[in-house]
Design an enzyme around this catalytic site. Structure first.
Site, PDB file in Angstrom:
ATOM      1  N   TYR A  35       3.157   6.665   2.560  1.00  0.00           N
ATOM      2  CA  TYR A  35       3.160   7.961   1.876  1.00  0.00           C
ATOM      3  C   TYR A  35       2.535   7.890   0.483  1.00  0.00           C
ATOM      4  CZ  TYR A  35       8.013   6.923   0.018  1.00  0.00           C
ATOM      5  OH  TYR A  35       9.141   6.409  -0.565  1.00  0.00           O
ATOM      6  N   GLU A  36       2.231   9.041  -0.048  1.00  0.00           N
ATOM      7  CA  GLU A  36       1.460   9.197  -1.299  1.00  0.00           C
ATOM      8  C   GLU A  36       0.071   8.561  -1.203  1.00  0.00           C
ATOM      9  OE1 GLU A  36       2.355  11.311  -3.277  1.00  0.00           O
ATOM     10  OE2 GLU A  36       4.372  11.496  -2.463  1.00  0.00           O
ATOM     11  N   GLY A  37      -0.536   8.658  -0.038  1.00  0.00           N
ATOM     12  CA  GLY A  37      -1.846   8.058   0.200  1.00  0.00           C
ATOM     13  C   GLY A  37      -1.665   6.660   0.733  1.00  0.00           C
TER      14      GLY A  37
END
Length: 567
Positions: A426-428
């Site tokens: 998550y978050e890239g």
């Protein structure tokens, strides 16, 4: 198992390695004196050790669940959140005019790591709010700032980010959520969002969702996306909560880990929202929140790694097996000592890189200097990816140290591994972080990278008089990394960069780790010299194979056909 916050490491790194004195020397952060830093770290450590750490197992064994449309959180989480909010830990770096402390991001980073070690599932809630606070500070109208920021900073309300949809993951531009003008300055938001961390809870008065959606005249792709504040309850201008908005939690995901953190599928059915930033400028505003969160997620990985190390170390000092000398416990075996020392050395390197990143953010904030901004931007994907990789590797090693008992849930070793695994996604994803590093972050011709390498080589030169072997190894590694960076900058075919992006990021982190360990050895005691020697002689050489991978480009990789992969 009791958690002990690594306050000594934070103090040492700030005093001797990451340049925190430069931050405290600015007008903006002049109140961050040594006494204040000590007080903050000590109080945060006490909260994490005594209040949050005992909740970690509860979150795993008694997950958040949906009951008649209401999210019920894990036992004790409400009290833990109250301790975080009442201590002012959510708004540490928020602007004082809105009720924040205005403290450096470096201090917030240290506190966030301690909270992540103590109870990662709960820590994810204030982390999301911190990112939303920063996004609003930079992009929201004065009216939205005045209404939402004091409540978010106090912890009375909490925040989320809503990007992902079933058909739009990393490709955010494929989203289908719509925003229709209501004619009164507000918008009707409709659509479904997935993977919404802490999409709801039963302990804050309101949940404030930042939602990406497309206006009727929004062009396809990311350039046509706008950002909206969509609260669970619609507040009056004085902050008094009014009617419930037309949004709901459809379901909670059944996950590998982070069971105490409710990950929601959210449905918006004409919910009332307000524009944050300009029309069609949603991605710029959301990236402010995401960049804040990327450093925070890297720190989550480090926090989980620290928890796993302490867990494994305690077990290794107690477990008797085989013909071990000394204490007779497995920590006397060379391979167990290797695993524990690798965990400790990597955690220290990742922690230092995260704090270097935070210091660069603070210096960019305080000085508005372009070089500091470039440094902060360059370090962000490295800090996020390396911190989370270390979290995954260290927590897996922690299971291995436990042997067969590591595979038995009652020991708690496996929870660290399950909880931290998502941080690389998550978050890239970490692959996207690496692609960003070799593409966007090298658009300056490698200038930010070369400045870092110059510092590493200067530090190695200064250390050669007393530690010639260690200093020479670090200098040589930096020079090899410089040559590969030059090769990458020269590649006009981005696929040649992307094929080696992940090993390049890892190699850069390895060399930075050698630098911080060498710096620590020069400023520290015999124990820090021993740890630096282990890292530089045994872990730093990994960079050689990584850089060889980078310079192979994409041709041989892409020559392997899909049919051949499937054969």
């Amino acid at each position: 198992m009791p958690y002990r916050a690594p306050v000594g490491d934070f103090r040492f790194l700030m005093d001797h390695v990451v340049g925190f004195a430069d931050v405290a020397g600015t007008d903006q952060f002049s109140e961050a004196t040594p006494d204040m830093v000590d007080a903050i770290l000590t109080e945060a450590a006490k909260m994490c050790e005594e209040v949050l750490a005992p909740l970690n197992r509860n979150g795993d064994l008694h997950p958040a669940h949906l009951e008649n449309g209401v999210v019920r959180t894990s036992p004790g989480f409400a009290d833990g959140y109250a301790a975080i909010a009442e201590g002012g830990w959510i708004g540490m770096s928020a602007m004082p005019e809105n009720g924040g402390m205005g403290l450096p991001m470096a201090l917030t980073t240290a506190v966030n790591e301690m909270m992540a070690s103590a109870c990662l599932s709960l820590q994810l809630n204030p982390l999301m709010t911190q990112g939303q606070i920063e996004a609003l500070e930079h992009h929201a109208s004065d009216a939205i700032k005045e209404l939402y920021l004091p409540k978010l900073i106090s912890g009375e309300w909490c925040g989320t980010m809503n990007l992902t949809e079933p058909q739009a993951g990393s490709d955010v531009g494929a989203l289908r959520s719509k925003a229709e003008p209501n004619g009164d300055g507000s918008f009707a938001i409709s659509g479904q969002k997935i993977y919404i961390s802490w999409g709801d809870n039963d302990f804050t008065e309101n949940v404030c969702h930042l939602v990406l959606a497309r206006l009727p005249d929004g062009v396809p792709g990311t350039k046509g996306i706008s950002l909206f504040m969509v609260p669970k309850y619609i507040p009056d201008t004085d902050g008094t909560l009014g009617k419930k908005n037309d949004l709901r939690v459809v379901s909670l995901e059944h996950k590998m880990g982070l069971h105490g953190s409710p990950t929601a599928v959210m449905e918006y059915s004409g919910a009332t929202g307000w524009l944050v930033g300009p029309e069609h400028g949603g991605m710029a505003a959301m990236f402010t929140m995401m960049n804040n969160a990327r450093l925070g997620v890297g720190v989550q990985g480090i926090g989980a790694a620290e928890g796993a190390l302490q867990h494994a170390l305690t077990y290794a000092q107690d477990r008797k097996q085989g013909k071990a000398p000394g204490t007779g416990t497995i920590i006397e075996h060379a391979d167990v000592r290797r695993m524990l020392t690798t965990m400790k050395a990597d955690i220290y390197a990742a922690r230092a890189i995260a704090l270097m990143n935070a210091v660069a953010i603070d210096m960019a904030t305080a000085t508005d200097d372009a070089a500091w901004k470039a440094r902060a931007a360059f370090l962000t994907p490295i800090g996020k990816a390396f911190g989370t990789d270390v979290g995954i590797e260290a927590s897996s090693t922690g299971v291995q140290v436990h042997g067969g008992m590591g595979f038995i849930e009652e020991t708690g070793a496996a929870q660290y591994s399950r909880d931290v695994r998502v941080t690389a996604i998550y978050e890239g994803t970490n692959g996207i972080q690496a692609m960003d590093l070799v593409a966007r972050k090298l658009m300056d011709g490698g200038e930010a990278a070369f400045r870092l390498l110059d510092e590493i080589e200067q530090g190695a030169e200064a250390a050669k008089a007393t530690q010639p072997e260690l200093a020479g190894a670090v200098w040589d590694a930096a020079e090899s990394l410089r040559e590969t960076t030059e090769w990458l900058v020269a590649q006009t075919d981005l696929n040649n960069r992307f094929a080696g992006a992940v090993p390049y990021l890892r190699a850069f982190a390895r060399v930075l780790g050698g630098h911080v360990h060498l710096t620590s050895a020069m400023a520290g005691d015999e124990a820090r010299l021993k740890l630096a020697t282990f890292y530089i002689k045994r872990l730093l050489p990994e960079h050689t194979g990584l850089l060889a991978h980078v310079r192979e480009g994409a041709d041989d990789l892409m020559a392997i056909t899909i049919d051949e992969l499937a054969a």
